[in-house]
Design an enzyme around this catalytic site. Structure first.
Site, PDB file in Angstrom:
ATOM      1  N   SER A  83       0.832  -1.196   0.000  1.00  0.00           N
ATOM      2  CA  SER A  83       0.000   0.000   0.000  1.00  0.00           C
ATOM      3  C   SER A  83       0.876   1.259   0.000  1.00  0.00           C
ATOM      4  CB  SER A  83      -0.947  -0.056   1.203  1.00  0.00           C
ATOM      5  OG  SER A  83      -2.004   0.879   1.069  1.00  0.00           O
ATOM      6  N   ASP A 209     -10.070  -6.216  -3.161  1.00  0.00           N
ATOM      7  CA  ASP A 209      -9.553  -5.042  -2.462  1.00  0.00           C
ATOM      8  C   ASP A 209     -10.532  -3.869  -2.590  1.00  0.00           C
ATOM      9  OD1 ASP A 209      -8.011  -2.942  -1.413  1.00  0.00           O
ATOM     10  OD2 ASP A 209      -6.165  -3.691  -2.313  1.00  0.00           O
ATOM     11  N   HIS A 237      -7.265  -6.166   0.751  1.00  0.00           N
ATOM     12  CA  HIS A 237      -6.167  -5.219   0.745  1.00  0.00           C
ATOM     13  C   HIS A 237      -4.901  -5.752   1.430  1.00  0.00           C
ATOM     14  CE1 HIS A 237      -4.421  -1.288   0.204  1.00  0.00           C
ATOM     15  NE2 HIS A 237      -4.134  -1.192   1.500  1.00  0.00           N
TER      16      HIS A 237
END
Length: 265
Positions: A83, A209, A237
């Site tokens: 991320s 996600d 995610h």
């Protein structure tokens, strides 16, 4: 920054892998990967400034500067960014290709917000709303973000339980760092630089996600000359929590297929 080394001892001949966490998290979230990959890699687990054991580090969250410092301290490694952590990993690969063996981006993107020419993002209001909410209910906002991270995964309840168990075990992240991270998520865009990315790069996404649309990673891989993508159908995610074996296998295959170049140390 704080760097913890685990897995195979340095000098064992095993490749090195530097792991960089996402927004509001810390390197302890990678525990399942550490267990799975510890025999095959020397693992360098990084807490970014304002997070985890580096909570009191007031260094700005500026990906270019952080990448330069980390490459100086870990000069011969593959880089994994999850991320927000993918921003630092990407800068390492773009700016220091002679010292980075390859990049693994998990649920990360060259641009996190949607645009006229980029449908693979979220609305900018998502990150701005999180920024405003932090001032009203700091812990509640972080708990809400954890729920978003787990949402969609086939093992959502297990992942949320794992996230809640680990997320705050090193203390709360610094509010200043969280606000800086939200600005990065809102403004980051290195798509135009990906055609010049010289190191091998693997983009791993979870099809479910809810924070980084799964289409972002294949689109990013298509922009990079040595890029490829892996989509995990059941994951959200944080695929390394609910699909640890699949993520680890993808990492191992990527490293095996991307022989390390001569790296300047």
């Amino acid at each position: 920054m704080y760097i913890q080394t685990a897995g195979a001892p340095a000098g064992s001949g095993r490749p090195a892998l530097a792991l960089i966490h996402g927004w509001a998290m810390h390197a302890g979230l990678f525990a399942p990967l550490v267990e799975r990959l510890g025999d095959a890699f020397t693992l360098h687990l990084i807490d970014l400034p304002g997070h985890g054991y580096a909570r009191d580090d007031a260094t700005p969250l500026e990906p270019k500067a952080l990448a330069a410092e980390l490459v100086r301290r870990i000069p011969d490694a593959y880089w994994l960014g999850w991320s927000l952590g993918g921003q630092v990993a990407l800068r390492a690969g773009l700016d220091h290709a002679d010292r980075v063996r390859g990049l693994i981006l998990i649920a990360s993107s060259p641009r996190f917000v949607v645009g006229d020419d980029w449908p693979h993002g979220v609305q900018p209001s998502l990150f701005r709303n999180f920024g405003e909410a932090l001032g009203r209910d700091f812990r509640g906002t972080l708990e809400g973000f954890l729920a978003l991270e787990a949402l969609g995964s086939a093992k959502a309840q297990d992942e949320l339980r794992h996230l809640r168990q680990l997320a705050f075990e090193r203390g709360d992240p610094a509010p200043r760092a969280l606000q800086e991270g939200l600005v990065l998520l809102d403004e980051f865009d290195v798509r135009a630089q990906l055609p010049g990315l010289r190191v091998p790069n693997l983009w791993i996404s979870g099809r479910r996600d809810r924070l980084v649309p799964a289409g972002a990673m294949p689109a990013a891989a298509a922009l990079a000359p040595r890029g490829r993508s892996e989509v995990i159908a059941s994951a959200g995610h944080a695929p390394f929590l609910g699909a640890t074996d699949e993520v680890a296998a993808a990492i191992e295959a990527f490293v095996a297929q991307a022989p390390a170049p001569a790296v300047a140390v």
